[in-house]
Design a protein around this motif. Structure first.
Motif, PDB file in Angstrom:
ATOM      1  N   GLY B 247     -15.497   8.911   0.406  1.00  6.52           N
ATOM      2  CA  GLY B 247     -14.483   8.306  -0.436  1.00  6.52           C
ATOM      3  C   GLY B 247     -13.777   9.244  -1.400  1.00  6.52           C
ATOM      4  N   ARG B 248     -12.987   8.620  -2.265  1.00  6.85           N
ATOM      5  CA  ARG B 248     -12.312   9.323  -3.363  1.00  6.85           C
ATOM      6  C   ARG B 248     -13.152   9.121  -4.615  1.00  6.85           C
ATOM      7  N   ARG B 262     -12.420   4.889   1.720  1.00  6.66           N
ATOM      8  CA  ARG B 262     -11.120   5.208   2.342  1.00  6.66           C
ATOM      9  C   ARG B 262     -10.886   4.464   3.651  1.00  6.66           C
ATOM     10  N   ASP B 263     -11.950   3.909   4.203  1.00  9.64           N
ATOM     11  CA  ASP B 263     -11.785   3.167   5.460  1.00  9.64           C
ATOM     12  C   ASP B 263     -12.980   2.222   5.616  1.00  9.64           C
ATOM     13  N   GLU B 266     -16.524   3.790   5.432  1.00  8.72           N
ATOM     14  CA  GLU B 266     -16.931   4.169   4.071  1.00  8.72           C
ATOM     15  C   GLU B 266     -17.197   2.928   3.225  1.00  8.72           C
ATOM     16  N   PRO B 288      -9.965  -1.366  -0.633  1.00  7.88           N
ATOM     17  CA  PRO B 288     -11.176  -0.532  -0.594  1.00  7.88           C
ATOM     18  C   PRO B 288     -12.296  -1.242  -1.346  1.00  7.88           C
ATOM     19  N   TYR B 311      -5.208   1.293  -4.569  1.00  5.14           N
ATOM     20  CA  TYR B 311      -5.577   1.663  -3.196  1.00  5.14           C
ATOM     21  C   TYR B 311      -5.644   0.438  -2.260  1.00  5.14           C
TER      22      TYR B 311
END
Lengths: 82, 348
Positions: B247-248, B262-263, B266, B288, B311
């Motif tokens: 992730g971020r 992020r997807d 994750e 997310p 996001y």
């Protein structure tokens, strides 16, 4: 279950050390890469990889303890017991 | 007289070409070889496996050390060292490389462990696939000598691929190993190794890529440094190192950081860690999962909600409803999505 490489192999190694030659160990995992790693481990250690069964997400793999080195080709192919 | 009979060598086997060749060179001389592979908790391949991305081909994620052991017909023993290893990551005597990689301390650590194992199993000497001049930090001559000395292995560590560039070792002096059949490979070119691989008919090996150590990765290292600087609970050998790959990451206060999936893969990984932690998501939208480490107050929860909104698929809306929950507790927060300029200020 729930463990990822290399933990299942470490646990398998520890468990098989305490077994008698000829006894079979059942390894249960949900990490599909174990279908590659366990046969490879068997080829290196000389234990006999007997194959696997799948039960939804669970993979049951079977290893027979051997006391001698196997040839490098042993257990090379993945083999389903189904 | 053949003096290699009954001689056992233990080697560090990564599964890469160099360690495979080093083992093979000794096996060709009749030496019994036993491989060791240390599980540090910082192998990016292992971390990818823990993430469990759907559709990944198992062969691409296999343990290369085990594959090498299988091809060589030798046992490669995987030794878990995660907790001890973390000590040298945090405080390496010889410092870090470009990132959090403590390359010299890492080699010393592993060789000390290998020496202990050698004593346990009655081995005679150790070997590695190190090549003189191949890596800038840990494989120049002075570093190789320092590593050998610090590991307490003077004379007992053989590097078969570069042996002719290095002083004669005890296994060579005693005639266990024929020095004439060792090699003089040096430098970063792989030509010598590839030729030797052809000679030994070794066709399968991973392409050299600087190893699979997450500690050489810029982003991972920055996040690990943040963990250490802010005393975030971190346990090697668990999901904690994996979380640093996912992730971020944003730090919104000294005590609070968050990870934004992020997807789908994750998000699923973060979902497994949500017990006892605040999580944020935008209901009925592409969203997310935002996992929070630390205890955010009301103001910080609004800030985190704004990041979750940014996001989500509703990022272009003026106000977005975000659900914040922790175990049984749940609340809705209405916020404007966070501005990108703000995100850059707190991105880790």
């Amino acid at each position: 279950m729930g463990f990822f490489c290399p933990i299942p192999i470490i646990k398998t190694n520890a468990r098989i050390r305490g077994m008698q030659e000829g006894e079979t160990l059942e390894v249960i995992s949900d990490d599909r890469v174990i279908l590659v790693d366990l046969p490879n481990w068997c080829r290196g250690t000389g234990h006999e990889y007997l194959g696997y069964l799948e039960d939804e997400r669970e993979i049951h793999l079977f290893v027979k303890k051997r006391g001698r080195k196997a040839s490098p080709s042993q257990g090379k192919e993945r083999e389903s017991l189904k | 007289m053949k003096t290699s009979e009954g001689i056992k060598a233990l080697g560090l086997i990564s599964g890469g070409l160099d360690s495979t060749l080093a083992a093979k060179v000794l096996m060709e001389q009749g030496i019994e070889v036993h491989g060791l592979n240390f599980s540090t908790g910082f192998c990016s391949n292992d971390q990818r496996r823990a993430l469990g991305r759907a559709g990944e081909e198992p062969h691409r994620l296999r343990n290369e050390a085990l594959r090498a052991g299988a091809d060589l017909g030798i046992e490669v023993e995987i030794v878990p060292v995660e907790k001890d290893y973390f000590g040298i990551v945090v405080n390496p005597k010889f410092g870090h490389g470009a990132h959090m990689n403590p390359c010299i301390d890492c080699r010393i650590f592993m060789l000390k462990k290998a020496k202990d194992r050698m004593d346990q199993v009655g081995g005679h000497f150790l070997f590695t696939g190190e090549v003189l001049g191949q890596r800038p930090m840990s494989q120049h001559l002075a570093a190789l000598q320092t590593i050998e000395k610090e590991a307490g292995l003077e004379g007992l560590l053989l590097r078969p691929l570069s042996a002719h560039h290095l002083p004669e070792t005890i296994p060579e002096k005693k005639g266990w190993v024929d020095r004439a059949r060792l090699l003089a490979i040096a430098g970063r070119s792989r030509r010598g190794q590839l030729a030797l691989a052809q000679t030994f008919q070794i066709a399968e090996f991973p392409q050299p890529s600087g190893g699979c150590c997450s500690l050489t990765d810029d982003t991972f290292s920055r996040r690990l440094r943040d963990v250490l600087d802010h005393q975030v609970p971190f346990e090697p050998g668990t999901q904690d190192p994996v979380l640093l790959k996912v992730g971020r990451h944003f730090r919104v206060s000294h005590q609070v950081k968050l990870v934004v999936g992020r997807d789908e893969t994750e998000n699923q990984f973060l979902e497994r860690l949500r017990r006892g932690r605040w999580c944020f998501e935008v209901p009925d939208a592409g969203s997310p999962l935002v996992l929070v480490q630390g205890e955010p107050d009301d103001e910080l929860r609004k800030l985190i909600a704004a990041i979750a909104a940014r996001y989500s698929s509703r990022r272009s809306e003026r106000l977005v409803e975000v659900q914040a929950s922790k175990d049984e507790r749940s609340e809705m927060i209405r916020v404007a999505p966070a501005a990108d300029t703000f995100l850059e200020q707190c991105r880790i």
